[in-house]
Design an enzyme around this catalytic site. Structure first.
Site, PDB file in Angstrom:
ATOM      1  CG  HIS A 120      69.532 -11.755  64.045  1.00  0.00           C
ATOM      2  ND1 HIS A 120      68.760 -12.562  64.840  1.00  0.00           N
ATOM      3  CD2 HIS A 120      69.179 -10.485  64.354  1.00  0.00           C
ATOM      4  CE1 HIS A 120      67.971 -11.815  65.599  1.00  0.00           C
ATOM      5  NE2 HIS A 120      68.202 -10.550  65.320  1.00  0.00           N
ATOM      6  CG  ASP A 121      75.675 -14.048  58.873  1.00  0.00           C
ATOM      7  OD1 ASP A 121      75.693 -15.256  59.192  1.00  0.00           O
ATOM      8  OD2 ASP A 121      76.495 -13.548  58.087  1.00  0.00           O
TER       9      ASP A 121
ATOM     10  CB  VAL B  54      75.541 -16.293  65.599  1.00  0.00           C
ATOM     11  CG1 VAL B  54      75.697 -17.753  65.986  1.00  0.00           C
ATOM     12  CG2 VAL B  54      74.544 -15.589  66.526  1.00  0.00           C
TER      13      VAL B  54
ATOM     14  CB  SER C 228      76.555 -19.428  59.838  1.00  0.00           C
ATOM     15  OG  SER C 228      76.564 -18.308  60.709  1.00  0.00           O
TER      16      SER C 228
ATOM     17  CD  GLU D 125      74.241 -19.060  62.949  1.00  0.00           C
ATOM     18  OE1 GLU D 125      73.861 -17.922  62.607  1.00  0.00           O
ATOM     19  OE2 GLU D 125      75.413 -19.464  62.764  1.00  0.00           O
TER      20      GLU D 125
ATOM     21  CG  HIS E 278      66.398  -0.616  66.591  1.00  0.00           C
ATOM     22  ND1 HIS E 278      66.623  -0.846  67.934  1.00  0.00           N
ATOM     23  CD2 HIS E 278      66.627  -1.805  65.981  1.00  0.00           C
ATOM     24  CE1 HIS E 278      66.970  -2.104  68.118  1.00  0.00           C
ATOM     25  NE2 HIS E 278      66.975  -2.707  66.953  1.00  0.00           N
ATOM     26  CB  THR E 279      66.212   4.944  61.959  1.00  0.00           C
ATOM     27  OG1 THR E 279      65.469   6.069  61.496  1.00  0.00           O
ATOM     28  CG2 THR E 279      67.059   4.395  60.819  1.00  0.00           C
TER      29      THR E 279
ATOM     30  CB  THR F 176      60.876   9.282  59.727  1.00  0.00           C
ATOM     31  OG1 THR F 176      61.979   9.003  60.607  1.00  0.00           O
ATOM     32  CG2 THR F 176      60.457  10.723  59.912  1.00  0.00           C
TER      33      THR F 176
ATOM     34  CG  ASP G  84      65.219   9.634  59.654  1.00  0.00           C
ATOM     35  OD1 ASP G  84      65.184   8.850  60.629  1.00  0.00           O
ATOM     36  OD2 ASP G  84      64.182  10.124  59.167  1.00  0.00           O
TER      37      ASP G  84
END
Length: 338
Positions: free
Chosen positions: A80-81, A84, A90, A99, A203-204, A260, A265
């Protein structure tokens, strides 16, 4: 047995004091001087703060020992840093209109870890290490501490002085984005289609609030659950509905990876191939011919994923960086020096 959060001392004491003695010994064994280099380099702090990586890693390790959710939060905080204003810390700035105040960033976490590392570094290496570099190192260490690869990252970023909530939405990937929408945004940051697929592997680990993905399935009056889009596995949709129906409302979260969740992984990619991508943007990677082959390759090759992650992570951490006379080195990560 892990201590309950309620029994912990204040976070600043918790994260700093257990490592201060070791850190002081390491620090005073090496000379301190300022670096005049304006280029990113893994050796940027070799003179000004030679033990910066160890100090940050110890801070992250201590924090994660008491809160296992922090690795996912730190990794998300960096993303997210960087998307932007570039990787300039920021997103850490507090205040109206920053932000951090935008609703899209309200669920971010891990700020206290970066602040704790900064406080320690200001004692040992005053005015030397930027919050931007600390955040990159903390996210890097979060991956390694959950079983992911160790990545050598260049440093020398400076902290930005501009942080505007109005800049968040146009530069952030939404979980409902199509592949084309994601690719357009990544391309605008100098990142490739391969980077998109590889970095989505973040997203693991981590979790998401139910409100973010609840529109992907519908619960009937008799309790039956129907997946709204065909890319979501029906049994997985039912399990998500069950987890989200506990009365927690907006505060209820679900693991990004149902198999998991605590390990960094390549299970994420195997999940995509069987319809268990939590977000529409996840499922889009497995459903488009431009990315399906790469998803299949990473699902069957964890070492290949780790190698690709190292390369893509360094590219992400290099987006829009400020060096030389740009920006500043903040004394505190939540406010500018001005």
């Amino acid at each position: 047995m892990r201590p309950k959060t309620a029994t912990l001392p204040p976070s600043s004491r918790l994260l700093i004091f257990p490592i201060c003695l070791i850190s002081l010994l390491l620090f005073f064994s090496s000379p301190v001087s300022s670096s005049g280099s304006s280029d990113l380099s893994p050796d940027f702090y070799v003179a000004s703060c030679p033990n910066v990586e160890l100090l940050v890693k110890n801070t992250v390790r201590t924090a994660v020992a008491f809160d296992a959710t922090l690795p996912g939060k730190l990794l998300r905080l960096l993303f997210h840093d960087c998307m932007v204003e570039g990787c300039d810390a920021s997103v850490l700035l507090q205040g109206s209109g920053t932000e951090r105040s935008d609703p899209a960033n309200k669920s971010l976490g891990g700020f206290e870890v970066v602040e704790s590392a900064k406080r320690l570094l200001e004692i040992l290496c005053p005015g030397a290490v930027s919050c931007a570099d600390i955040l990159v190192l903390a996210a890097r260490d979060a991956v390694e501490l959950t079983g992911g690869p160790s990545v050598r990252v260049p440093m020398g970023r400076r902290d930005g002085v501009v942080s505007s909530a109005s800049h968040v939405r146009p530069n952030m990937v939404d979980t409902t984005f199509t592949l084309d929408e994601m690719l357009q945004l990544f391309s605008s940051k100098g990142l490739t289609l391969d980077d998109l697929v590889t970095l989505s592997g973040a997203h693991t680990i981590g979790s998401a609030h139910c409100s973010v993905f609840s529109e992907r399935f519908r619960t009937g009056p008799n309790g039956s659950v129907t997946a709204v889009d065909a890319s979501l596995d029906g049994s997985y949709a039912a399990e998500l509905a069950r987890q989200c129906s506990g009365g927690g409302g907006e505060s209820t979260t679900v693991s990004n990876d149902p198999e998991t969740s605590a390990a960094f992984d390549n299970q994420y990619y195997r999940n995509l191939l069987v319809g268990k991508g939590l977000f529409e943007s996840d499922s889009a990677l497995a459903g488009d011919r431009r990315t399906r082959g790469r998803v299949e390759a990473l699902a069957g090759d964890q070492e290949g994923f780790f190698q690709g992650w190292a390369d893509s992570f360094v590219r992400l951490a290099g987006v829009g960086v400020k060096t030389g006379g740009e920006g500043e080195i903040r004394r505190s990560c939540h406010e500018t020096n001005r």
